[in-house]
Design a protein around this motif. Structure first.
Motif, mmCIF file in Angstrom:
data_model
loop_
_atom_site.group_PDB
_atom_site.id
_atom_site.type_symbol
_atom_site.label_atom_id
_atom_site.label_comp_id
_atom_site.label_asym_id
_atom_site.label_seq_id
_atom_site.Cartn_x
_atom_site.Cartn_y
_atom_site.Cartn_z
ATOM 1 N N PRO A 61 0.803 -1.215 -0.115
ATOM 2 C CA PRO A 61 0.170 -0.192 0.206
ATOM 3 C C PRO A 61 0.921 1.058 0.216
ATOM 4 O O PRO A 61 1.950 0.913 0.047
ATOM 5 N N SER A 62 0.232 2.215 -0.846
ATOM 6 C CA SER A 62 1.319 3.606 -0.814
ATOM 7 C C SER A 62 1.167 3.938 1.424
ATOM 8 O O SER A 62 -0.257 3.848 1.662
ATOM 9 N N LYS A 63 1.818 4.757 1.694
ATOM 10 C CA LYS A 63 2.418 5.282 3.027
ATOM 11 C C LYS A 63 0.903 6.238 3.086
ATOM 12 O O LYS A 63 -0.229 6.888 2.316
ATOM 13 N N ASN A 64 -0.083 5.294 4.627
ATOM 14 C CA ASN A 64 -0.698 5.862 4.830
ATOM 15 C C ASN A 64 -1.918 5.612 4.404
ATOM 16 O O ASN A 64 -3.093 7.326 4.031
ATOM 17 N N SER A 65 -1.841 4.579 3.001
ATOM 18 C CA SER A 65 -2.848 4.192 3.490
ATOM 19 C C SER A 65 -3.311 2.313 4.170
ATOM 20 O O SER A 65 -2.824 2.000 5.041
ATOM 21 N N PHE A 66 -4.452 2.106 4.127
ATOM 22 C CA PHE A 66 -5.045 1.253 4.472
ATOM 23 C C PHE A 66 -5.636 0.429 3.519
ATOM 24 O O PHE A 66 -5.417 0.416 2.444
ATOM 25 N N ILE A 67 -5.304 -1.393 4.001
ATOM 26 C CA ILE A 67 -5.961 -2.258 3.461
ATOM 27 C C ILE A 67 -6.539 -3.091 3.953
ATOM 28 O O ILE A 67 -7.181 -2.739 5.367
ATOM 29 N N VAL A 68 -7.825 -3.712 3.105
ATOM 30 C CA VAL A 68 -9.364 -3.621 3.253
ATOM 31 C C VAL A 68 -9.445 -5.184 3.345
ATOM 32 O O VAL A 68 -8.948 -5.624 1.937
ATOM 33 N N MET A 69 -9.438 -6.244 3.749
ATOM 34 C CA MET A 69 -9.294 -7.216 3.267
ATOM 35 C C MET A 69 -11.097 -8.139 3.653
ATOM 36 O O MET A 69 -11.508 -8.035 5.127
ATOM 37 N N ILE A 70 -11.859 -8.709 2.797
ATOM 38 C CA ILE A 70 -12.807 -9.813 3.249
ATOM 39 C C ILE A 70 -12.853 -10.892 3.833
ATOM 40 O O ILE A 70 -11.899 -11.617 3.617
ATOM 41 N N GLY A 71 -14.214 -10.443 4.860
ATOM 42 C CA GLY A 71 -13.582 -12.091 5.205
ATOM 43 C C GLY A 71 -14.463 -13.160 5.274
ATOM 44 O O GLY A 71 -15.557 -12.872 4.028
ATOM 45 N N GLU A 72 -14.345 -14.462 5.280
ATOM 46 C CA GLU A 72 -15.931 -15.530 4.981
ATOM 47 C C GLU A 72 -16.549 -15.162 5.049
ATOM 48 O O GLU A 72 -17.986 -15.845 5.396
ATOM 49 N N SER A 73 -17.245 -14.367 6.586
ATOM 50 C CA SER A 73 -18.475 -14.255 6.589
ATOM 51 C C SER A 73 -18.881 -13.213 6.001
ATOM 52 O O SER A 73 -20.672 -13.540 5.238
ATOM 53 N N PHE A 74 -18.430 -12.277 4.936
ATOM 54 C CA PHE A 74 -18.889 -11.288 3.927
ATOM 55 C C PHE A 74 -19.120 -11.714 3.108
ATOM 56 O O PHE A 74 -20.474 -11.254 1.843
ATOM 57 N N HIS A 75 -17.964 -12.927 3.041
ATOM 58 C CA HIS A 75 -18.263 -13.567 1.324
ATOM 59 C C HIS A 75 -19.549 -14.474 1.831
ATOM 60 O O HIS A 75 -20.159 -14.087 0.605
ATOM 61 N N ALA A 76 -19.641 -15.412 3.003
ATOM 62 C CA ALA A 76 -21.812 -16.145 2.670
ATOM 63 C C ALA A 76 -21.826 -14.360 2.874
ATOM 64 O O ALA A 76 -22.897 -15.281 2.360
ATOM 65 N N TRP A 77 -22.237 -13.722 3.185
ATOM 66 C CA TRP A 77 -23.813 -12.270 3.507
ATOM 67 C C TRP A 77 -23.764 -12.246 1.921
ATOM 68 O O TRP A 77 -24.308 -12.016 1.840
ATOM 69 N N THR A 78 -22.955 -11.689 0.897
ATOM 70 C CA THR A 78 -23.215 -11.718 -0.201
ATOM 71 C C THR A 78 -22.795 -12.237 -1.177
ATOM 72 O O THR A 78 -23.169 -12.529 -2.676
ATOM 73 N N ASN A 79 -23.484 -14.103 -0.782
ATOM 74 C CA ASN A 79 -23.397 -15.523 -1.541
ATOM 75 C C ASN A 79 -22.601 -15.419 -2.190
ATOM 76 O O ASN A 79 -22.619 -15.241 -3.649
#
Length: 129
Positions: A61-79
């Motif tokens: 990531p570039s400086k002062n940024s965040f990484i967002v990871m999808i978890g298994e629960s969100f995978h299930a929720w989004t079908n």
């Protein structure tokens, strides 16, 4: 927001202090997590496996940024429409990798299921609630 709790975790991965690469965290998906937000120091090491399972890609990531990871629960929720990636930490060099993670987790007793809007003829239900 009403069905999730939050956990903040500070993580330190010691450097191998050699030219070798050291496994800091085994390959995994975030099993009971909805979403993970990571912020780290400038020491590289987070790797994400491509969806086809062939290649590990360095997450830089570039400086002062965040990484967002999808978890298994969100995978299930989004079908299954969003992918929960396998990831790991590989540390090199002589400096420790530091990171802060904000994890959202379903509250105890909540049953994760895909809402009706995520299920149709083109996207039949993939997982049991």
């Amino acid at each position: 927001m009403d069905v999730t709790d939050y956990l903040v975790r500070f993580q330190k991965y010691d450097a191998p202090k050699s030219n070798e690469t050291k496994l800091g965290l085994d390959s995994h998906t975030d099993k009971k997590i909805v979403v993970t937000i990571l912020y780290g120091n400038e020491v590289k090491g987070l790797e994400v496996l491509t969806k086809d399972g062939k290649y590990w890609i360095n997450a830089e990531p570039s400086k002062n940024s965040f990484i967002v990871m999808i978890g298994e629960s969100f995978h299930a929720w989004t079908n299954g429409r969003l992918h929960a990636p396998y990831h790991r930490v590989m540390v090199t060099g002589d400096e420790a990798r530091l990171s802060v993670g904000l994890f959202s987790v379903p509250k105890s007793g909540y049953i994760m299921k895909a809402p009706d809007e995520m299920v149709d003829e083109d996207h039949p239900i993939l997982l049991k609630p």
